[in-house]
Design an enzyme around this catalytic site. Structure first.
Site, PDB file in Angstrom:
ATOM      1  N   CYS A  76       0.798  -1.230   0.000  1.00  0.00           N
ATOM      2  CA  CYS A  76       0.000   0.000   0.000  1.00  0.00           C
ATOM      3  C   CYS A  76       0.825   1.272   0.000  1.00  0.00           C
ATOM      4  CB  CYS A  76      -0.983  -0.001   1.171  1.00  0.00           C
ATOM      5  SG  CYS A  76      -0.244   0.157   2.822  1.00  0.00           S
ATOM      6  N   HIS A 115      -2.318   0.986   7.405  1.00  0.00           N
ATOM      7  CA  HIS A 115      -2.678   1.068   5.993  1.00  0.00           C
ATOM      8  C   HIS A 115      -2.669   2.520   5.535  1.00  0.00           C
ATOM      9  CE1 HIS A 115      -4.373   0.213   2.126  1.00  0.00           C
ATOM     10  NE2 HIS A 115      -5.403   1.006   2.343  1.00  0.00           N
ATOM     11  N   ASP A 132      -7.714   4.786  -3.255  1.00  0.00           N
ATOM     12  CA  ASP A 132      -6.839   3.775  -2.654  1.00  0.00           C
ATOM     13  C   ASP A 132      -6.530   2.710  -3.695  1.00  0.00           C
ATOM     14  OD1 ASP A 132      -5.499   1.950  -1.103  1.00  0.00           O
ATOM     15  OD2 ASP A 132      -7.069   1.752   0.415  1.00  0.00           O
TER      16      ASP A 132
END
Length: 291
Positions: A76, A115, A132
């Site tokens: 991520c 995250h 995202d």
């Protein structure tokens, strides 16, 4: 500190070639949605650097070299740092957010903020968007969604909504939920969610986090021996036709019609071939995948 100064026009051109984007380059919602989806369909999620004992670099030049000019993916922090740089180069405003992955959690507070997600301001739009491209899960966003509570959103065949949840902090807590998720996300935590229901994916506030914050979080997730990312491969590839997920030695393919096939990889050469050919990842020499 803005990443834009280090994301050159040549980098932007190479990024768009890598994701196959041939559309407009405007600071508007249409470009945001199109580039988000193109990125999600082109760049795989993978954690091979942590598996090799290395925390991946988040420097813009290194991300371009690895994810854009090299045949690699990332997790991520890499995906969303790269994506944020491209969006800023287009003239969009980006705030980096830290979220708690809460799939299967009894209490949201039991999970750390590990995250990275993005809040994107689009000129002329009344609300920012949650974007995202780095959530390693079958229920991840494929397109950004407006920051609007209690509204079901359909995009690229997936259903999401944002809701508020109570907590002790001074800022509102937002929760991204997906409908009918079948597999847990890429933090390796939590139970497999019940199918056919709204399932919380991650929770966040709108407090800005900066690059040094993610440097620390990145190092922790990559090197902590208790982190699932540090000791087994986790890879995801999304196309319009299928979703591929490798979790350790377990390979799952979910087709667009809902058909699911699963199998265990039993040999190192087989695991390398699957990542190379099915996920389109150039596995670094010396990487032990099934040890």
């Amino acid at each position: 500190m803005s990443e834009t100064a280090q994301f050159t026009s040549a980098d932007l051109d190479a990024y768009f070639r890598r994701i196959g984007w041939r559309g407009e380059r405007h600071a508007d919602a249409g470009t945001l949605r199109g580039v988000h989806l193109a990125h999600a369909h082109s760049l795989p999620f993978e954690n091979l650097d942590p598996v090799r004992g290395t925390a991946p670099s988040l420097a813009p030049a290194d991300l371009v070299a690895k994810l854009v000019r090299g045949r690699r993916g990332g997790y991520c922090y890499e995906h969303n740092t790269l994506f944020a740089g491209a969006l800023e180069a287009l003239g969009l405003g980006v705030t980096r957010l830290a979220a708690r992955v809460v799939v299967g959690a009894e209490r949201f507070e039991d999970r750390p903020r590990t995250h990275m997600a993005l809040l994107v301001d689009v000129p002329g739009e009344p609300r920012p968007y949650l974007a995202d491209v780095g959530f390693g899960a079958p229920g991840a966003l494929l397109e950004p969604v407006p920051l609007t509570p209690d509204t079901e959103l359909h995009a690229a065949g997936r259903r999401h909504r944002l809701v508020h949840a109570p907590h002790r902090g001074p800022l509102e807590l937002w929760v991204l939920e997906t409908y009918g998720a079948e597999k847990e996300p890429g933090d390796g935590q939590g139970r497999e969610p019940e199918q056919g229901a709204w399932q919380p994916q991650y929770a966040f506030t709108l407090e800005p986090f900066e690059r040094p914050d993610f440097e620390v979080i990145n190092w922790h997730v990559a090197t902590n021996p208790r982190s699932p990312f540090s000791h087994r491969p986790y890879a995801q590839r999304v196309t319009p036709e299928r979703h591929l997920l490798l979790n350790g030695a377990h390979l799952t393919e979910t087709r667009a019609d809902g058909t699911v096939t699963e199998r265990e990889l039993t040999a190192e050469a087989e695991a390398r071939r699957v990542l190379e050919e099915e996920f389109d990842i150039a596995v670094p020499e010396g990487t032990m995948l099934l040890s």
